[in-house]
Motif scaffolding. Structure first.
Motif, PDB file in Angstrom:
ATOM      1  N   ASP A  27      -7.970  -1.023   0.091  1.00  0.00           N
ATOM      2  CA  ASP A  27      -7.998   0.433   0.137  1.00  0.00           C
ATOM      3  C   ASP A  27      -7.161   0.960  -1.022  1.00  0.00           C
ATOM      4  N   LEU A  28      -7.767   0.917  -2.191  1.00  0.00           N
ATOM      5  CA  LEU A  28      -6.995   1.207  -3.402  1.00  0.00           C
ATOM      6  C   LEU A  28      -6.572   2.662  -3.509  1.00  0.00           C
ATOM      7  N   ASP A  29      -7.259   3.573  -2.798  1.00  0.00           N
ATOM      8  CA  ASP A  29      -6.848   4.967  -2.812  1.00  0.00           C
ATOM      9  C   ASP A  29      -5.520   5.181  -2.095  1.00  0.00           C
ATOM     10  N   ALA A  30      -5.080   4.183  -1.337  1.00  0.00           N
ATOM     11  CA  ALA A  30      -3.825   4.316  -0.589  1.00  0.00           C
ATOM     12  C   ALA A  30      -2.622   3.843  -1.396  1.00  0.00           C
ATOM     13  N   CYS A  31      -2.817   3.575  -2.673  1.00  0.00           N
ATOM     14  CA  CYS A  31      -1.743   3.021  -3.510  1.00  0.00           C
ATOM     15  C   CYS A  31      -0.857   4.090  -4.132  1.00  0.00           C
ATOM     16  N   TYR A  32      -0.934   5.300  -3.645  1.00  0.00           N
ATOM     17  CA  TYR A  32      -0.273   6.413  -4.316  1.00  0.00           C
ATOM     18  C   TYR A  32       1.225   6.181  -4.485  1.00  0.00           C
ATOM     19  N   ASN A  33       1.916   5.873  -3.413  1.00  0.00           N
ATOM     20  CA  ASN A  33       3.361   5.678  -3.501  1.00  0.00           C
ATOM     21  C   ASN A  33       3.716   4.460  -4.343  1.00  0.00           C
ATOM     22  N   LYS A  34       2.853   3.456  -4.279  1.00  0.00           N
ATOM     23  CA  LYS A  34       3.079   2.267  -5.093  1.00  0.00           C
ATOM     24  C   LYS A  34       2.978   2.616  -6.570  1.00  0.00           C
ATOM     25  N   GLU A  35       2.034   3.491  -6.893  1.00  0.00           N
ATOM     26  CA  GLU A  35       1.896   3.926  -8.278  1.00  0.00           C
ATOM     27  C   GLU A  35       3.132   4.719  -8.719  1.00  0.00           C
ATOM     28  N   VAL A  36       3.616   5.562  -7.813  1.00  0.00           N
ATOM     29  CA  VAL A  36       4.810   6.342  -8.126  1.00  0.00           C
ATOM     30  C   VAL A  36       5.963   5.407  -8.462  1.00  0.00           C
ATOM     31  N   TYR A  37       6.128   4.358  -7.691  1.00  0.00           N
ATOM     32  CA  TYR A  37       7.221   3.407  -7.933  1.00  0.00           C
ATOM     33  C   TYR A  37       7.025   2.658  -9.249  1.00  0.00           C
ATOM     34  N   GLN A  38       5.824   2.076  -9.422  1.00  0.00           N
ATOM     35  CA  GLN A  38       5.594   1.228 -10.581  1.00  0.00           C
ATOM     36  C   GLN A  38       5.622   2.025 -11.881  1.00  0.00           C
ATOM     37  N   THR A  39       5.235   3.281 -11.793  1.00  0.00           N
ATOM     38  CA  THR A  39       5.237   4.119 -12.995  1.00  0.00           C
ATOM     39  C   THR A  39       6.590   4.782 -13.199  1.00  0.00           C
TER      40      THR A  39
END
Length: 521
Positions: free
Chosen positions: A419-431
């Protein structure tokens, strides 16, 4: 009724919910250490080669749970915030009539050992998910005394898609599955040893499980009562079960308030959060037999989804039932599955909540049944060929290993599983770790049940979080739009103006962000 607790002093509220969990953890640890030699004896006949294979599987389990691009990270924020506040002695809010505070308490203990961070929360979830895999191996061995069945159960639990999918982020349900499995482990030992101490440990672990997920308040007593009466029959020693029952009733007493407020379960949902044409008059009870047909249809639909549950699973589990007479304690995982499905069938929350979440609780018994089903098929087929019996068994093991790994690997390698649309917070962290200092959060009210600014501060504690670029100093910044789920990047200039930056992702898939290149105009 829960709301009435808000008038109590915070220290008293903290004691009401903290104390039973801490007592249960302490007594579980004390009794386990005291009885460790007796517990260890049940596994003394496991071969050295089996332990080597066990270690390899465990390593694979940790790697998969740590490095797969799993992204359902929207569910643990309230628990993470409360765990952080508990650790710092801050205000302890009663944040939901449906979520007891067991998981935040466990997080606060883990934070005190590690650090209060987004990564620590993920590692805690990975830890309990991995330990559940270990317990599946041990329980299967307790039931069968067979190395092969135990290893196959462990392999299946290691690579089972739904077990993996929620291993990083699914907060309470993953932790609930662990403590429920742990309590079943000691319950089966108690059936073998008939020792009161094992029943006490079972009771304490059940208490923790109930504080993590309220549905265990109904499921666990049903499982253990039915199995104890059925398997012990005329050998029931009432003196040995009085203390465990009393401990369970007394230490779980604060949760009676949640149970009595059960009719309000999920009633705080807004109309926008409910399914279209939702019938509030029909769904007027938290639990009802009238929900069973529809809920079981939802569960059946999930079970027929080959992208989550490979067909081979049902075939092999069916054959495990032929060993019920040979291995009476196989009745425990069977009852576990039946009671869970019966409870969830009566629960109206399945109408609006992802059914997969609840099915995580029955992944361990399914894995146990799977390993025992393979054992039955290996023994049954090898008996048909009396000559070269051992070679046939080895060949069958290789075949069943392939049948176990291949369909699950197919699912894990397919893009549709994630469920790649659920990666929002992960993107916030990694970016966010690449940004100088400034994080701008705008439009935070929807669709988050919590304040996104708080989440960003938790994810990136060393960054400055503002609601406007006016407060940002010179350098590259990241702007987060919570409504549109967008990340925008810009660069603050010396004259306090800013310009947008083009973001070039170094990976092909935008939703598995690892590193960004920023090119500012």
């Amino acid at each position: 009724m829960i709301e009435s607790l808000s008038v109590l002093p915070d220290v008293l509220v903290r004691a009401i919910y903290y104390t039973p969990v801490l007592i249960s953890l302490f007594l579980t640890t004390f009794l386990t250490v005291s009885n460790f030699e007796n517990i260890k004896k049940h596994f003394s006949k496991i071969r050295k080669n089996t332990w080597i294979i066990f270690t390899i599987i465990l390593l694979v389990s940790v790697i998969l749970r740590t490095y797969l691009p799993l992204c359902d990270d929207s569910r643990f924020w309230e628990a993470a915030f409360i765990g952080k506040d508990m650790l710092k002695g801050g205000e302890m809010s009663i944040f939901s009539t449906t979520q007891p505070t067991g998981y935040p308490i466990l997080l606060s203990i883990f934070y005190s050992i590690t650090e209060t961070s987004y990564i620590s929360t993920i590692y805690f979830n990975i830890l309990v998910s991995t330990m559940t895999v270990v317990l599946v191996f041990l329980i299967t061995y307790l039931i069968t005394k067979d190395d092969t069945a135990s290893l196959f159960s462990m392999i299946f639990m290691t690579i089972f898609p739904t077990s993996l999918f929620f291993s990083q982020f699914c907060d309470t349900i993953t932790t609930s599955a662990f403590f429920l499995t742990f309590s079943v482990f000691f319950f089966i030992i108690s059936l073998k040893t008939k020792k009161e101490s094992m029943l006490l440990i079972t009771s304490f672990l059940s208490i923790i499980s109930v504080y993590v997920r309220l549905e265990n308040f109904f499921i666990i007593p049903a499982i253990f009562t039915i199995c104890y009466i059925t398997l012990m029959r005329n050998k029931i020693d009432f003196k040995k079960i009085v203390k465990p029952i009393l401990f369970f009733l007394i230490l779980s007493a604060p949760l009676y308030l949640y149970v009595m407020d059960g009719h309000k379960t999920f009633k705080n949902y807004t109309p926008e959060e409910l399914p279209e044409n939702f019938d509030n008059d029909y769904y007027n009870e938290a639990f009802s037999m009238k929900y069973i047909p529809e809920n079981w249809a939802l569960i059946a639909h999930k079970f027929t989804n080959v992208n989550q549950y490979p067909v081979i699973l049902y075939i092999i589990i069916f054959f495990s039932l032929f060993y019920l007479k040979k291995y009476p304690k196989l009745f425990v995982p069977v009852t576990w599955v039946i009671m869970s499905l019966l409870f969830f069938g009566r629960f109206w929350g399945l109408k609006i909540v992802n059914v997969d979440l609840y099915l995580v609780n029955i992944n361990p018994p399914l894995a146990i049944l799977y390993g025992i089903g393979i054992l039955f098929l290996i023994n049954f087929i090898s008996r048909l060929v009396p000559k070269n019996n051992q070679k046939i068994k080895i060949l069958l093991m290789i075949i069943f290993l392939s049948l176990t790994i291949y369909p699950n690997a197919q699912i894990l390698l397919s893009e549709s599983f994630y469920d790649l649309d659920a990666c929002y917070n992960k993107e916030v962290y990694q970016t966010g770790i690449l940004i100088n200092k400034c994080i701008v959060v705008e439009e935070t009210k929807k669709p988050f049940s919590h304040n996104l600014e708080d989440s960003v501060r938790f994810i990136l504690p060393n960054k400055e979080v503002f609601d406007s670029t006016d407060n940002c100093k010179e350098g590259v910044f990241m702007k987060i739009n919570a409504v549109r789920f967008e990340l925008t990047f810009g660069k603050i200039l010396k004259n306090n103006t800013f310009e947008n930056c083009d973001m070039k992702n170094t990976t092909e898939n935008y939703r598995s962000i690892e590193v960004y290149d920023f090119t500012c105009k």
